[in-house]
Design an enzyme around this catalytic site. Sequence first.
Site, PDB file in Angstrom:
ATOM      1  CE1 TYR A   1       0.004  11.152  42.808  1.00 35.00           C
ATOM      2  CE2 TYR A   1       2.451  11.226  43.074  1.00 35.00           C
ATOM      3  CZ  TYR A   1       1.319  10.954  42.585  1.00 35.00           C
ATOM      4  OH  TYR A   1       1.602  10.658  41.203  1.00 35.00           O
TER       5      TYR A   1
ATOM      6  CG  HIS B   1       6.913   8.691  40.952  1.00 34.66           C
ATOM      7  ND1 HIS B   1       5.585   8.371  40.807  1.00 34.66           N
ATOM      8  CD2 HIS B   1       7.133   9.307  42.295  1.00 34.66           C
ATOM      9  CE1 HIS B   1       5.262   9.995  40.570  1.00 34.66           C
ATOM     10  NE2 HIS B   1       6.122  10.302  41.699  1.00 34.66           N
TER      11      HIS B   1
ATOM     12  CG  HIS C   1       6.530  17.255  35.235  1.00 38.34           C
ATOM     13  ND1 HIS C   1       6.050  16.036  36.033  1.00 38.34           N
ATOM     14  CD2 HIS C   1       6.356  18.544  35.545  1.00 38.34           C
ATOM     15  CE1 HIS C   1       5.820  17.389  36.801  1.00 38.34           C
ATOM     16  NE2 HIS C   1       5.086  18.215  36.426  1.00 38.34           N
TER      17      HIS C   1
ATOM     18  CG  HIS D   1       0.646  18.800  34.820  1.00 39.17           C
ATOM     19  ND1 HIS D   1       0.503  19.690  35.540  1.00 39.17           N
ATOM     20  CD2 HIS D   1       1.417  18.073  36.163  1.00 39.17           C
ATOM     21  CE1 HIS D   1       0.289  20.063  36.314  1.00 39.17           C
ATOM     22  NE2 HIS D   1       1.722  19.128  36.549  1.00 39.17           N
TER      23      HIS D   1
ATOM     24  CG  MET E   1       2.988  21.636  34.398  1.00 30.74           C
ATOM     25  SD  MET E   1       3.976  21.262  35.554  1.00 30.74           S
ATOM     26  CE  MET E   1       3.755  23.131  36.653  1.00 30.74           C
TER      27      MET E   1
END
Lengths: 635, 635
Positions: free
Chosen positions: B248, B281, B430, B432, B505
């Site tokens: 990332y 992404h 969303h 995890h 989450m």
Amino acid sequence: MYKCPSGAGVLIPAMQAHLTHQHCWNSLPSPSVREAASMYSTAVAIFLVILVAALQSSEPPESLFPYHIPLDPDGILELSWNISYVQKIIHFQLQVQGLRAGVLFGMSDRGEMENADLIMLWTDGNRSYFADAWSDQKGQIHLDAQQDYQLLQVQRTSDGLSLLFKRPFVTCDPKDYLIEDDTVHLVYGILEEPFQSLEAINTSGLHTGLQRVQLLKSEVPTPAMPADVQTMEIRAPDVLIPDNETTYWCYVTELPPGFSRHHIIMYEAVITEGNEALVHHMEVFQCAAKFKSFPHFNGPCDSKMKPDRLNYCRHVLAAWALGAKAFYYPEEAGVAFGGLGSSRYLRLEVHYHNPRNIQGRRDSSGIRLYYTATLRQFNAGIMELGLVYTPVMAIPPQETAFVLTGYCTDKCTMLALPPSGIRIFASQLHTHLTGRKVITVLARDGQERKVVNRDNHYSPHFQEIRMLKEVVSVFPGDVLITSCTYNTEDKKLATVGGFGILEEMCVNYVHYYPQTELELCKSAVNDGYLQKYFHQVNSFNNEEVCTCPQASVTEQFTSVPWNSYNRDMLKALYRFAPISMHCNKTSAVRFQGEWNLQPLPEITSTLKDPTPNCPTGRAVSRTNPTTVSISWGRG
Amino acid sequence: MYKCPSGAGVLIPAMQAHLTHQHCWNSLPSPSVREAASMYSTAVAIFLVILVAALQSSEPPESLFPYHIPLDPDGILELSWNISYVQKIIHFQLQVQGLRAGVLFGMSDRGEMENADLIMLWTDGNRSYFADAWSDQKGQIHLDAQQDYQLLQVQRTSDGLSLLFKRPFVTCDPKDYLIEDDTVHLVYGILEEPFQSLEAINTSGLHTGLQRVQLLKSEVPTPAMPADVQTMEIRAPDVLIPDNETTYWCYVTELPPGFSRHHIIMYEAVITEGNEALVHHMEVFQCAAKFKSFPHFNGPCDSKMKPDRLNYCRHVLAAWALGAKAFYYPEEAGVAFGGLGSSRYLRLEVHYHNPRNIQGRRDSSGIRLYYTATLRQFNAGIMELGLVYTPVMAIPPQETAFVLTGYCTDKCTMLALPPSGIRIFASQLHTHLTGRKVITVLARDGQERKVVNRDNHYSPHFQEIRMLKEVVSVFPGDVLITSCTYNTEDKKLATVGGFGILEEMCVNYVHYYPQTELELCKSAVNDGYLQKYFHQVNSFNNEEVCTCPQASVTEQFTSVPWNSYNRDMLKALYRFAPISMHCNKTSAVRFQGEWNLQPLPEITSTLKDPTPNCPTGRAVSRTNPTTVSISWGRG
């Protein structure tokens, strides 16, 4: 157009492919819109027109239709049928007395007229029609897009009408009832006036009713009777049937003094003529050997005059229910009765179902036992599987499908069964009034292997001993799991386990041989864990379920506030908590060993519900009612 | 037999009915047994034979296939497709570089090669074949009885092969994947050698992989760009892509000083050529206004050098994921950025997916924002629905499908939404790593009315903002219910809610207008009730879950012994216990009112899972592979 000759009823061949030169094709009502065929398919539109009018009755011979049942208490509608297990098809013959303007017949989940799979025969005052139809949740009738009931014959008889039609067990039409080998709730309705169309009919406006039956009976070959076979009839002594809807009649009789040990090898019902629709079911019980004699009672089973001692007449010798045929034991086994160590006293129980409150009818129905002095190789026995009759197993109120499960553990079968195992050949499922489904599954090495018996449309009002289609062998170490599903929507309080009719049971009486000492293999949740549950209910809800020693379990359940958490916790408890086993020789004598705080059997793989093998390649058939020519009005 | 001319690729018309005079019919391998047609049906056997060999490549124009995605990280396989919502059909173009002996492509539940719905192109060394196939649970390939993928073109290209084929969204074949508008896991495999038959192929022996994509994208018409539209590119500054599988990358940039308030009205990805398969992404975040400045960081987001302040750059301005096209805001709305009261600092986050550990690749990918100074009628906003990030919401270990649910209650929408409501036009789900499904449902008056967004094949590795096919209006008093399904089969301890990547989450970021003050409408179970649960675990199991005030909820969950009872009780708790609501203006400021111990919304009727409308009238199609003429070997 060529005109069909009127005359005797014509049997229509089953294969449509052979129809062309044998039948009259009639002009039809406006053709329905043909459904668009998919890119890969061609639609085939075939429909039948049948013009059969007969003034003569010509009953098919008995052998064509081995099974019969009256549908209504007045005997207006009578159903006969046969089964082809090879073709997976049932042929039905429906006989209707004094037909007015039509009739409907079909099947539904639990006998309701809504969401039913139906055949309709009706007239618009001018023409008459036959169709495969269904009723929606409001009872409104609709034509079925897929016509699976096939009309074979319409025939006027001296006193009405006879319809012959067939249907596959499985049609793959979501609007059709899936015919399985459990209880089927048949429904019927009588049309009193013409209707302009099928869609104009609602079942709520008709005279309707239901009848329960096992349609797909086991057809194991019947063993031959030995030369020395004798019969004995245990029959009601010319009883005046009470004009109540429900009567359980109790009658005590006894075997002749000195009656030696015999084997019952077959039994069948003997129904007083004319009472076929009133006699619902009958059972013959043997009384307990520990009492020398029993009073000769003859009266309603719920009478205050009934001697308490009759509660000790509970060992089932024979049981029959409406629609059941003769019950044959396997040729290597028979039920021992008579001789030393068994009581000479028998109790006959007859359930009269008299919803029309017919008065003055007399009845001498009963059961005819076929027995032999030449004892067969094995004694047949009955074993009780399922739940102990105890309030620790309870169903919260307002549940639509609450499941309770009883276990016969590997530890018990290990101790009680012979190394060569036992063979279960018949089964009688039993619950009280809230029972809706019952199943017993055999598990071995933690894996479910076989369904012993299953009834997904079980009714407490229809309990019969059913021959299994396949004998099930049970060996030491096997586990038998019996689950019952209850509906308590109309209850305000919990329904606890027990003997009372408002309490519940979950039992499978399995008939097997060779007889063993094991009479009872049942379980219940460990009481200590149930007390933990009541503690939890208290601590979580700040409620006051009495957990003092004086409170009975029934009282404790009564004071549980049934919110979703307490319901879910009870389900979780029954899924998790250790059990107390009854692994008993008789109801009082246990096999040696520790039977408290036993772990639940661990099941790592479960059987899947059998899904019917529906072909993807079904053509869309054009659906119009079949036109039928009948002269209406009283015959 | 007439011989097909070789030459340029021939586009085969979609309708088989038009095929007869345009195609070459070839002799086929031994015909399969034709399935018996049912009494009411006629079987139709149609099959295609295609003989197309071309040495020239002739790319179809871009407009034919608006969507593209590389399937493998080496760029060997590339998929393009278009959607016909009218015909409910997808046309696929699969381009393969340097083809050896065949290729497979298809879809499966979560990207596994077993139980996949496939097309196969393979050679036996002599002839070549195309077929609709499927893999069983062991990866073994089988010919599909119903051929639903229809081959339209096979074409040699300069560097390989191009396949054109189509498939309906819904085939009603149980062996086929049901294409819905959520994430689809595409799978591929490369055959290195000839196989004598389809059945000889097992996916475990092949070079295989998966790619996630939303196949059925929303095709709402794109609003026209105004004359004064400007663009701004937020791009990585020539980053050397690390040779790790996952990176990332974080890069902070800023808007020009004095940049006034504008509306972002569209954005799209800008991918450095050659890196199409590596850039997975990207997101652009706006930093918090409360800090005057942010450090100009440029490096991996998990670097120890990354300044903590970057955690305050979390407000999503734009998000793109593999396969996504340009994102247009509805013509009446735009996202405000610039001007007073908003930070000038932006953070770009790029997820590089480099499983082949390619070294030395440089990248300047990013997002191009289209914005206008002519502000549109409405500001668009983002609202967070689902669960509060708190450990009180936890998933036991070893669960395959554990559901947690977060609520946005009527009380909150009543307070926070304008009387005319809001319009949700896009959504980003969303979770995890253990998230498997996410759904948000709108309920009104206790009844579920509409699915806001659903992904039954959700992957935490593929989170994109999706335009809704239909805008959803939410009014004061409505309830929004967001449920996430988790798989914790590989966990030993409970997974608790929280910010950490190993915590969980359950969030749906909904994009809507007009913007309101409501930023967060989420819930969690009431902590007092959770403590009652821990007490119950202790009292029931005689275990020692620390319930002292020092223990954190995470520690408490860690010490729960996860037997079936404790699991069931936790589910029951989450279904029953009151909730604490976060009905917040920003993450710290709540709307006024009592938000603790709120009752769970009562839902009296739920939406049913949409069942595809499968016709009963499908003809059985004869199934043989299609013979294809191709010269194999490197092009």
